[in-house]
Design a protein around this motif. Sequence first.
Motif, PDB file in Angstrom:
ATOM      1  N   PHE A  83     -35.421  -1.436  26.928  1.00 30.63           N
ATOM      2  CA  PHE A  83     -35.216   0.001  27.117  1.00 30.63           C
ATOM      3  C   PHE A  83     -34.327   0.268  28.330  1.00 30.63           C
ATOM      4  N   PHE A  84     -34.646  -0.359  29.447  1.00 27.75           N
ATOM      5  CA  PHE A  84     -33.855  -0.116  30.657  1.00 27.75           C
ATOM      6  C   PHE A  84     -32.460  -0.709  30.541  1.00 27.75           C
ATOM      7  N   CYS A  85     -32.332  -1.772  29.788  1.00 30.73           N
ATOM      8  CA  CYS A  85     -31.004  -2.338  29.546  1.00 30.73           C
ATOM      9  C   CYS A  85     -30.143  -1.349  28.765  1.00 30.73           C
ATOM     10  N   LEU A  86     -30.711  -0.713  27.735  1.00 25.18           N
ATOM     11  CA  LEU A  86     -29.963   0.261  26.943  1.00 25.18           C
ATOM     12  C   LEU A  86     -29.526   1.439  27.802  1.00 25.18           C
ATOM     13  N   ILE A  87     -30.421   1.948  28.641  1.00 22.34           N
ATOM     14  CA  ILE A  87     -30.073   3.077  29.504  1.00 22.34           C
ATOM     15  C   ILE A  87     -28.941   2.682  30.447  1.00 22.34           C
ATOM     16  N   SER A  88     -29.000   1.482  30.997  1.00 24.99           N
ATOM     17  CA  SER A  88     -27.950   1.022  31.905  1.00 24.99           C
ATOM     18  C   SER A  88     -26.614   0.888  31.173  1.00 24.99           C
ATOM     19  N   LEU A  89     -26.649   0.419  29.930  1.00 22.45           N
ATOM     20  CA  LEU A  89     -25.417   0.325  29.144  1.00 22.45           C
ATOM     21  C   LEU A  89     -24.786   1.706  28.962  1.00 22.45           C
ATOM     22  N   GLU A  90     -25.609   2.710  28.662  1.00 23.94           N
ATOM     23  CA  GLU A  90     -25.086   4.056  28.465  1.00 23.94           C
ATOM     24  C   GLU A  90     -24.500   4.621  29.749  1.00 23.94           C
ATOM     25  N   VAL A  91     -25.164   4.371  30.864  1.00 28.48           N
ATOM     26  CA  VAL A  91     -24.657   4.870  32.140  1.00 28.48           C
ATOM     27  C   VAL A  91     -23.345   4.185  32.505  1.00 28.48           C
ATOM     28  N   LEU A 251     -24.094  -4.981  34.183  1.00 27.57           N
ATOM     29  CA  LEU A 251     -23.080  -6.020  34.345  1.00 27.57           C
ATOM     30  C   LEU A 251     -22.324  -6.342  33.055  1.00 27.57           C
ATOM     31  N   LEU A 252     -22.865  -5.971  31.899  1.00 29.35           N
ATOM     32  CA  LEU A 252     -22.165  -6.280  30.651  1.00 29.35           C
ATOM     33  C   LEU A 252     -20.823  -5.546  30.595  1.00 29.35           C
ATOM     34  N   PRO A 253     -19.782  -6.189  30.079  1.00 29.28           N
ATOM     35  CA  PRO A 253     -18.427  -5.610  30.140  1.00 29.28           C
ATOM     36  C   PRO A 253     -18.265  -4.406  29.222  1.00 29.28           C
ATOM     37  N   ILE A 254     -17.491  -3.431  29.719  1.00 33.02           N
ATOM     38  CA  ILE A 254     -17.131  -2.249  28.948  1.00 33.02           C
ATOM     39  C   ILE A 254     -15.648  -1.983  29.170  1.00 33.02           C
ATOM     40  N   SER A 287     -12.539 -10.042  13.972  1.00 36.97           N
ATOM     41  CA  SER A 287     -11.506  -9.231  14.616  1.00 36.97           C
ATOM     42  C   SER A 287     -12.021  -7.841  14.950  1.00 36.97           C
ATOM     43  N   LEU A 288     -12.745  -7.241  14.003  1.00 38.35           N
ATOM     44  CA  LEU A 288     -13.323  -5.926  14.271  1.00 38.35           C
ATOM     45  C   LEU A 288     -14.326  -5.986  15.420  1.00 38.35           C
ATOM     46  N   THR A 289     -15.163  -7.013  15.415  1.00 32.23           N
ATOM     47  CA  THR A 289     -16.168  -7.155  16.464  1.00 32.23           C
ATOM     48  C   THR A 289     -15.517  -7.343  17.822  1.00 32.23           C
ATOM     49  N   ARG A 290     -14.491  -8.168  17.872  1.00 30.73           N
ATOM     50  CA  ARG A 290     -13.840  -8.469  19.142  1.00 30.73           C
ATOM     51  C   ARG A 290     -13.172  -7.240  19.738  1.00 30.73           C
ATOM     52  N   SER A 291     -12.729  -6.314  18.904  1.00 35.85           N
ATOM     53  CA  SER A 291     -12.036  -5.132  19.406  1.00 35.85           C
ATOM     54  C   SER A 291     -12.980  -4.136  20.074  1.00 35.85           C
ATOM     55  N   VAL A 292     -14.283  -4.314  19.904  1.00 31.50           N
ATOM     56  CA  VAL A 292     -15.281  -3.423  20.500  1.00 31.50           C
ATOM     57  C   VAL A 292     -15.965  -4.151  21.646  1.00 31.50           C
ATOM     58  N   SER A 293     -16.138  -3.490  22.784  1.00 32.09           N
ATOM     59  CA  SER A 293     -16.706  -4.148  23.968  1.00 32.09           C
ATOM     60  C   SER A 293     -18.161  -4.542  23.741  1.00 32.09           C
ATOM     61  N   VAL A 294     -18.614  -5.524  24.519  1.00 30.27           N
ATOM     62  CA  VAL A 294     -20.010  -5.986  24.433  1.00 30.27           C
ATOM     63  C   VAL A 294     -20.960  -4.838  24.724  1.00 30.27           C
ATOM     64  N   ASN A 295     -20.602  -3.994  25.679  1.00 29.95           N
ATOM     65  CA  ASN A 295     -21.446  -2.856  26.034  1.00 29.95           C
ATOM     66  C   ASN A 295     -21.703  -1.967  24.822  1.00 29.95           C
ATOM     67  N   GLU A 296     -20.649  -1.570  24.131  1.00 28.06           N
ATOM     68  CA  GLU A 296     -20.801  -0.647  23.011  1.00 28.06           C
ATOM     69  C   GLU A 296     -21.513  -1.300  21.835  1.00 28.06           C
ATOM     70  N   ARG A 297     -21.247  -2.582  21.607  1.00 25.42           N
ATOM     71  CA  ARG A 297     -21.980  -3.280  20.539  1.00 25.42           C
ATOM     72  C   ARG A 297     -23.448  -3.421  20.905  1.00 25.42           C
ATOM     73  N   GLY A 298     -23.722  -3.641  22.187  1.00 26.54           N
ATOM     74  CA  GLY A 298     -25.113  -3.733  22.633  1.00 26.54           C
ATOM     75  C   GLY A 298     -25.861  -2.428  22.424  1.00 26.54           C
ATOM     76  N   GLN A 299     -25.207  -1.313  22.727  1.00 23.74           N
ATOM     77  CA  GLN A 299     -25.847  -0.016  22.502  1.00 23.74           C
ATOM     78  C   GLN A 299     -26.205   0.170  21.028  1.00 23.74           C
ATOM     79  N   ARG A 300     -25.263  -0.173  20.160  1.00 27.88           N
ATOM     80  CA  ARG A 300     -25.497   0.012  18.721  1.00 27.88           C
ATOM     81  C   ARG A 300     -26.604  -0.911  18.222  1.00 27.88           C
ATOM     82  N   LEU A 301     -26.678  -2.112  18.776  1.00 30.90           N
ATOM     83  CA  LEU A 301     -27.696  -3.069  18.357  1.00 30.90           C
ATOM     84  C   LEU A 301     -29.080  -2.677  18.872  1.00 30.90           C
TER      85      LEU A 301
END
Length: 643
Positions: A83-91, A251-254, A287-301
């Motif tokens: 939960f706190f990881c998701l909030i940090s990703l959004e911030v 710390l996850l890249p965006i 290719s589609l996955t690589r074009s989206v940052s880890v941060n945004e994919r993490g939020q969706r997951l």
Amino acid sequence: MRGVLRAEEDRPSFLGRAMRVADSDAAAAGVLLVATLLALLWANVPGSAYEDVWHTPFAISLGDAVLEMDLRHWVNDAAMALFFCLISLEVKRDLVLGEFRDTRRIRIPVVAAVAGLVVPALVFLAIAGATDQPGQARAAWGVVISTDTAFVLGLLAIVGRSVPVNLRAFLLALAVVDDVGALAVIAVAYTEDLTLLPLAVAAVGLVAVVGLSRMRVWRGGAYLLLAVPVWLGVLASGVHPTVAGVAIGLLLPIHPPSPDEVDAAEAAARDYGRTPTSGGAHRAVLSLTRSVSVNERGQRLFRPWVNLVVVPVFALANAGVVLTGETLAAAATSGLTWAIVAGLVLGKVLGVASASMAAVRLGVGRLPSGLFTRHVVAAGLFSGVGFTISLFIIDLALDDPALASQARIGVLAASVTAAIVALGSVAVVRAIDRTRLPGRQRLGRPVSATRDHVRGRVGAPMELVVYASFVFTNAGRTAEVVDELRRSLGDDLVFVYRHLLTDDPVSLRAAEAAEAAAAQSRFWPMHDALAARAGRLDDRAVRRCAVDAGLNLARVDAAVAEGSFAARVREDDDEGREMGLEEPPRFFVNGQLYDGPLDVAPMRTALEMTAGRARVRAAAPEPEDENDLDDALPVRPPVGEPA
């Protein structure tokens, strides 16, 4: 590629439906509320085994290594880290790509959040000190410092567009900063034994996460492999392990989609469309996955799991308090209960609102566009909805079951009260926003059909002038609001665009490209293309917009390289600065500075109410001095001061 993405979004799978539900803040808050009510019902069933179930031990072993906790601690310490990881990703996304990438805008939520930690704690301590057991009661001062993000965002989703869109971003930043502050309090004030070696192991893991981010590693599995030892290290150190989730999320890249990677994804999708093989499908997906940052994919997951599983299970495990005549009577006469209610309901709004306004007046930072004092007060009321970390700290701070029960009842009572008052404040703010007329600041230069970029007929009954930049998060939202106003008001509205630059150098180059488009009689197609990419413009994206707008790209490139239209852009910008406009977007409604929220209803009200007044003023003789003008118009604060 659009077809591939559309198929992914529209597939009628259970996971797809769950993800759509999870993306709704109102639905997530509804699930959390249901889980809370179930916990209360379960705990109050005669002969209930509520506490026995959550104290059931559960262990994971690997060889001689064993990790054992009861079910409640698995939820609170492990699942809630997600939960706190998701909030940090959004911030972090808001900090890097969103509204708060301008550091001047994040300063106010930070100041407000710090005051929202300190003031409620002081209010709590002042009241709890008068209780029969002041020593034990005062230990729970951390209960009142946190805001429940899930409930707050759910309440905002319920009221919808009754509040400015930036209020959500402001509250999210405020809530997360005070969550981080609360976790820091847990780590310092509620950590009895600190073991440095496991903490050092966790620190090494976090350094490795930074290293992967710097190397632009895009596979999420690599970060997950590091997240597990980081969490274990923090757990073994004695610090609350949810701190690991916060740290990893930050710390996850965006980063915005790279044009090269987007092009590669489009090419891979086209190749698969021509030759649909398993290898081609695999390459297209990668290719589609690589074009989206880890941060945004993490939020969706993470979002479906957090909103539909983690947070509701947390409520189920922690909100079960026995409500009988005896426990309610004890809570009603308990100084601890009232200290919690006062700290959350009164302390939060006092701390958030007073600190925000003081910071604005001292020039520490600026509120997000469309937010004023009334909105900040509403934000302070919303921030009094405490739940998640409040229940955490009760478990850590209070060993006495009777005091813990009184504290939980206090948290529930305070959260319900704060939610009701906050929703009531939205109605008040909405009423004020609808009647808020433009202020005394006049438009410096009249609209000219030959000089300005105009949509509509100069001389129409209603005139809307915006000083804005294409390199600004709200550029897209600004275009949406203006388009809706133009659709609803039709020929009665004329819209004028003028440039007001930001500190980003791309802001000037995008404006110059728009002026180059105007030289090719294509300003508005270029305007629309740039606005559609708001928040993710770079030099290459500006050139792609020029192609989309049907421009001669060579001529645009030459004009920007030579600075052919820089002086034209600077003229608009200088005009705005002379009027005291510090940052975009700033609107003038019928010649007067608009100080309301960036939303259709209040802006339309201002346009309609001032249109008739503008006609009367045009027919009347000019006032002899400023005092005559003051008698004719509402008294408004000077530009730059909060409303």
